[in-house]
Design an enzyme around this catalytic site. Structure first.
Site, mmCIF file in Angstrom:
data_model
loop_
_atom_site.group_PDB
_atom_site.id
_atom_site.type_symbol
_atom_site.label_atom_id
_atom_site.label_comp_id
_atom_site.label_asym_id
_atom_site.label_seq_id
_atom_site.Cartn_x
_atom_site.Cartn_y
_atom_site.Cartn_z
ATOM 1 N N HIS A 1 -3.568 -5.138 0.515
ATOM 2 C CA HIS A 1 -3.069 -5.536 1.834
ATOM 3 C C HIS A 1 -3.161 -7.051 2.007
ATOM 4 O O HIS A 1 -4.175 -7.566 2.507
ATOM 5 C CB HIS A 1 -3.893 -4.861 2.934
ATOM 6 C CG HIS A 1 -3.587 -3.415 3.120
ATOM 7 N ND1 HIS A 1 -2.568 -2.964 3.931
ATOM 8 C CD2 HIS A 1 -4.171 -2.303 2.593
ATOM 9 C CE1 HIS A 1 -2.537 -1.642 3.916
ATOM 10 N NE2 HIS A 1 -3.499 -1.215 3.112
ATOM 11 N N CYS B 1 0.838 -1.205 0.000
ATOM 12 C CA CYS B 1 0.000 0.000 0.000
ATOM 13 C C CYS B 1 0.876 1.260 0.000
ATOM 14 O O CYS B 1 1.538 1.543 -0.985
ATOM 15 C CB CYS B 1 -0.996 -0.033 1.148
ATOM 16 S SG CYS B 1 -2.383 1.113 0.908
ATOM 17 N N GLU C 1 -1.731 -8.681 4.233
ATOM 18 C CA GLU C 1 -1.651 -8.967 5.673
ATOM 19 C C GLU C 1 -2.962 -8.683 6.403
ATOM 20 O O GLU C 1 -3.148 -9.150 7.535
ATOM 21 C CB GLU C 1 -0.516 -8.142 6.306
ATOM 22 C CG GLU C 1 -0.852 -6.723 6.689
ATOM 23 C CD GLU C 1 -0.947 -5.738 5.528
ATOM 24 O OE1 GLU C 1 -1.062 -4.522 5.802
ATOM 25 O OE2 GLU C 1 -0.930 -6.167 4.358
#
Length: 259
Positions: free
Chosen positions: A196, A108, A198
């Site tokens: 993202h 990001c 994660e």
């Protein structure tokens, strides 16, 4: 003769998280901080992960960066094109890591600031916020050794900035119907991902709540995203594998998207 604990850690790999955001109350309560989110997602038993809160001016000593096998740059609410001192210092560090051919994964904001450090241009998206789960089409670029055709993979997104111009020597390998540069790479050592990998759905829900309470987005937009999340899941395990193949794989070019 057996290996001591420090030798075993070195063999397993040593990685550095450059955290470009503050820990939210929710992430602290549920996960113990973003460091734990990243290590739980990408870390493996026996590895060493060090945290530097670059948003607070914490950076690894330049004499120590050669010790790391890979670096991860996190997301952030800050603009990657801003000229805050810590952002300029981060750009210098990333440029140095590129010259050393150190593996760097940008996520990001990290994806955007990595592009800037390499000579690209970042700015506000003309189409506004991208929040939710979006399909990314992965392309093989010019490398005929990669399998074709490649599927679309869904990933969590939360950004209003994007890459406007890529640097020389960088290849775009992922696009979506919203963002022209979802994934880029440079040779074998740089990988940027706009989404993202994660994030979990609950983290995104909390982000939506915070953006709404700060008047960054409208209630109608937030509700539309929440409805989408009821029926859509990110392909999280595939993104984690892609990232780990990049950070830890022996042959990135042929194996990066071969899952």
């Amino acid at each position: 003769m057996g290996l001591d604990e420090e030798q075993q850690r070195r063999m397993k790999g040593r990685y550095c998280l450059l955290l470009a955001c503050k820990d939210s109350e929710y992430v602290m309560k549920m996960y113990g901080g973003y460091m734990n989110v990243f290590v739980t997602t990408f870390g493996e038993e026996g590895e060493t992960w060090d945290l530097f809160r670059v948003v607070d001016g914490e950076f690894p000593d330049m004499s120590d960066i050669h010790k790391y096998d890979g670096f991860v740059v996190s997301g952030s609410p800050h603009d990657a094109y801003a000229n805050d001192y810590w952002i300029l210092k981060l750009c210098f560090l990333l440029n140095t890591l590129d010259s050393m051919k150190k593996k760097v994964l940008g996520i990001c904001f990290g994806h955007q600031v990595l592009c800037r450090a390499l000579g690209g241009k970042v700015g506000k998206s003309s189409s506004g916020w991208d929040i939710g789960v979006r399909k990314v089409k992965i392309s093989c670029g010019s490398d005929d050794s990669m399998p074709m055709p490649l599927p679309e993979l869904s990933i969590i997104e939360c950004h209003q900035d994007e890459i406007l111009e890529i640097p020389m020597g960088v290849e775009v390998v992922g696009v979506s119907d919203k963002t022209g540069v979802e994934i880029f790479r440079k040779e074998r050592h740089v990988l940027g991902i706009q989404g993202h990998p994660e994030y979990t759905i609950d983290i995104l829900h909390n982000l939506i709540d915070r953006l709404l309470s700060n008047n960054c987005i409208q209630e109608s937009f937030a509700e539309a995203v929440r409805l989408q999340l009821e029926t859509t899941e990110p392909d999280r395990m595939y993104w984690v594998k892609i990232c780990n193949l990049f950070l830890k794989g022996d042959d990135v070019i042929t194996n990066l998207f071969d899952y």
